[in-house]
Design a protein around this motif. Structure first.
Motif, mmCIF file in Angstrom:
data_model
loop_
_atom_site.group_PDB
_atom_site.id
_atom_site.type_symbol
_atom_site.label_atom_id
_atom_site.label_comp_id
_atom_site.label_asym_id
_atom_site.label_seq_id
_atom_site.Cartn_x
_atom_site.Cartn_y
_atom_site.Cartn_z
ATOM 1 N N THR A 273 0.906 -1.139 -0.053
ATOM 2 C CA THR A 273 0.047 -0.025 0.029
ATOM 3 C C THR A 273 0.927 1.196 -0.100
ATOM 4 O O THR A 273 1.662 1.397 1.015
ATOM 5 N N ASP A 274 0.708 2.114 -1.110
ATOM 6 C CA ASP A 274 1.620 3.219 -1.175
ATOM 7 C C ASP A 274 1.007 4.289 -2.098
ATOM 8 O O ASP A 274 0.405 3.925 -3.186
ATOM 9 N N ILE A 300 1.895 -2.377 5.133
ATOM 10 C CA ILE A 300 1.433 -1.112 5.716
ATOM 11 C C ILE A 300 2.591 -0.321 6.260
ATOM 12 O O ILE A 300 3.334 -0.936 7.056
ATOM 13 N N GLY A 301 3.017 0.855 5.753
ATOM 14 C CA GLY A 301 3.875 1.546 6.370
ATOM 15 C C GLY A 301 3.388 2.248 7.529
ATOM 16 O O GLY A 301 2.260 1.924 8.071
ATOM 17 N N SER A 302 4.443 3.028 8.323
ATOM 18 C CA SER A 302 4.162 3.626 9.684
ATOM 19 C C SER A 302 5.132 4.897 9.361
ATOM 20 O O SER A 302 6.464 4.731 9.942
ATOM 21 N N GLU A 304 7.084 6.443 8.149
ATOM 22 C CA GLU A 304 7.707 6.168 6.605
ATOM 23 C C GLU A 304 7.023 4.976 6.047
ATOM 24 O O GLU A 304 6.704 3.804 6.508
ATOM 25 N N GLY A 305 7.200 5.166 4.700
ATOM 26 C CA GLY A 305 6.573 4.261 3.661
ATOM 27 C C GLY A 305 7.240 2.965 3.562
ATOM 28 O O GLY A 305 8.327 2.870 3.964
ATOM 29 N N VAL A 306 6.741 2.057 2.775
ATOM 30 C CA VAL A 306 7.377 0.851 2.356
ATOM 31 C C VAL A 306 8.701 1.151 1.513
ATOM 32 O O VAL A 306 8.470 1.988 0.769
ATOM 33 N N ASP A 319 -2.727 2.193 -4.158
ATOM 34 C CA ASP A 319 -3.153 3.503 -3.616
ATOM 35 C C ASP A 319 -4.602 3.270 -3.264
ATOM 36 O O ASP A 319 -5.522 3.152 -4.035
ATOM 37 N N THR A 325 -3.087 11.134 2.034
ATOM 38 C CA THR A 325 -2.043 10.297 2.896
ATOM 39 C C THR A 325 -2.711 9.844 4.082
ATOM 40 O O THR A 325 -3.350 10.607 5.031
ATOM 41 N N THR A 328 -1.994 6.439 10.006
ATOM 42 C CA THR A 328 -1.487 4.886 10.432
ATOM 43 C C THR A 328 -2.722 4.203 10.825
ATOM 44 O O THR A 328 -3.022 2.902 10.299
ATOM 45 N N VAL A 331 -5.285 2.940 8.307
ATOM 46 C CA VAL A 331 -5.148 2.120 7.107
ATOM 47 C C VAL A 331 -5.523 0.887 6.790
ATOM 48 O O VAL A 331 -6.302 0.561 5.828
#
Length: 362
Positions: A273-274, A300-302, A304-306, A319, A325, A328, A331
């Motif tokens: 997911t980005d 899933i990032g936190s 900072e994204g993946v 997306d 955006t 967290t 998501v």
């Protein structure tokens, strides 16, 4: 009584006052008759009661149900059956479907189920209509107040959680394996975020939740975050067990290092997911293909994204909401709704067909 209005408890006097303002003083309006909360009686509207009922439906959102009384009798099974059949003959035709909805207030020698069964059988015989307890085209309400029974036709639509052809995403969510990056920050933020993520994962009963480490992390932060995630899962799970009429899946929690996690899932679908990915509904058919597998992994990032290097190993980069955006803790809910929507568009979700088999065409 001409109309029975069902409202939320505590709204009886409010709704009675509104109806008085709309209909004038010539109409008798009784909030909480005989002390029964959630009920308002309306009497004296005469032959125009259906027009009045429709007006109340349109103008009074506080009224949850508006029932038009078409027959009143003693609260005795033979009499209820007789009057209900008389009303049904005017209301229900062959080819319709019906259900009897009985609410009993007071002490009687019979139960609400007894009324439903006896009256249902008599109405079926008299009208040749089919019983459909879930989505009847012509529901018939029997409202019993001590020694009086009112046979009613609803002026309001019935709303139910499950209706035929509604998509069923729960088993699909069970295939979802979420790889969630650890959240770092001050202790209170870590605790709150972990609890919210745990509650979100348990809400949708995903197959598993793995907390991913992608760099050196404080042991204290990891402990706080994991404890909070567990608390979030447990609190939501306990609510589900009490309120759901089915078995509930409790989401298991694991911990893994990001890059080893990616290597370990080689050969399985992996979705990142980005915001740089494709809008999820634009790749719905590819997503549907991925869900033919036993497990579909989502990263899933936190904050900072993946890392972009992981993108090369992904089956899809998606997306969820273009130009936004997502925080967290939002998501997982956004992902679950997006998956359900995309797979429904791709016609890849099973549909609810009802508990009752459809009538044979023979």
């Amino acid at each position: 009584m001409d109309l029975i209005i069902k409202v939320r408890r505590g709204f009886e006097k409010v709704v009675a006052s509104i109806i008085k303002e709309l209909l004038g003083s010539a109409v008798e309006v009784t909030p909480a008759p005989q002390g029964y909360l959630g009920i308002v009686f309306v009497n004296g509207v005469g032959a125009g009661k259906w027009e009045i009922a429709k007006m109340l439906v349109e103008k009074v959102p506080e009224a949850d149900k508006v029932l038009v009384v078409e027959g009143v009798t003693k609260a005795e099974l033979p009499e209820i059956e007789r009057v209900a059949v008389e009303v049904a003959k005017r209301y229900i035709k062959s080819g319709d479907t019906f259900a009897i909805r009985t609410t009993r207030r007071g002490v009687h020698s019979f139960t609400s189920i007894d009324v439903n069964v006896r009256v249902g059988a008599a109405v079926k015989e008299a009208t040749d209509a089919e019983v459909d307890l879930e989505e009847p085209s012509k529901p018939l309400y029997i409202e019993i107040f001590q020694d009086i029974a009112a046979i009613c036709i609803p002026a309001t639509r019935e709303y139910r959680k499950l209706r035929r052809d509604k998509p069923l995403p729960l088993e699909t969510f069970r295939k979802v394996a979420i790889g969630q990056f650890i959240y770092e920050g001050d202790e209170e933020a870590v605790r709150k975020m972990g609890e919210r993520i745990g509650r979100a994962a348990q809400t949708f009963e995903v197959g598993e939740l793995t907390i991913l480490l992608y760099k050196q992390t404080s042991g204290k932060t990891l402990r706080l975050f994991l404890e909070a995630v567990e608390e979030g899962i447990e609190s939501r799970y306990q609510i589900q067990v009490k309120s759901y009429g089915r078995a509930v899946w409790k989401v298991p929690i694991y911990v893994y290092e990001l890059y080893q996690y990616v290597r370990d899932r080689v050969g399985e679908p992996l979705v990142v997911t980005d915001p740089k990915g494709d809008y999820i509904t634009h790749v719905k058919d590819k997503l549907a293909e991925l869900f033919k597998a036993e497990r579909v992994n989502f990263l899933i990032g936190s904050r900072e994204g993946v890392p972009p290097g992981v993108f090369r190993f992904a089956s899809l980069v998606v997306d969820l909401v273009p130009e936004v955006t997502i925080a967290t803790d939002f998501v997982i809910p956004s992902l679950a709704v997006a998956i359900a929507s995309a797979l429904e568009e791709a016609n890849a979700l099973p549909k609810y067909v009802g508990k009752k088999r459809p009538r044979s065409s023979e």
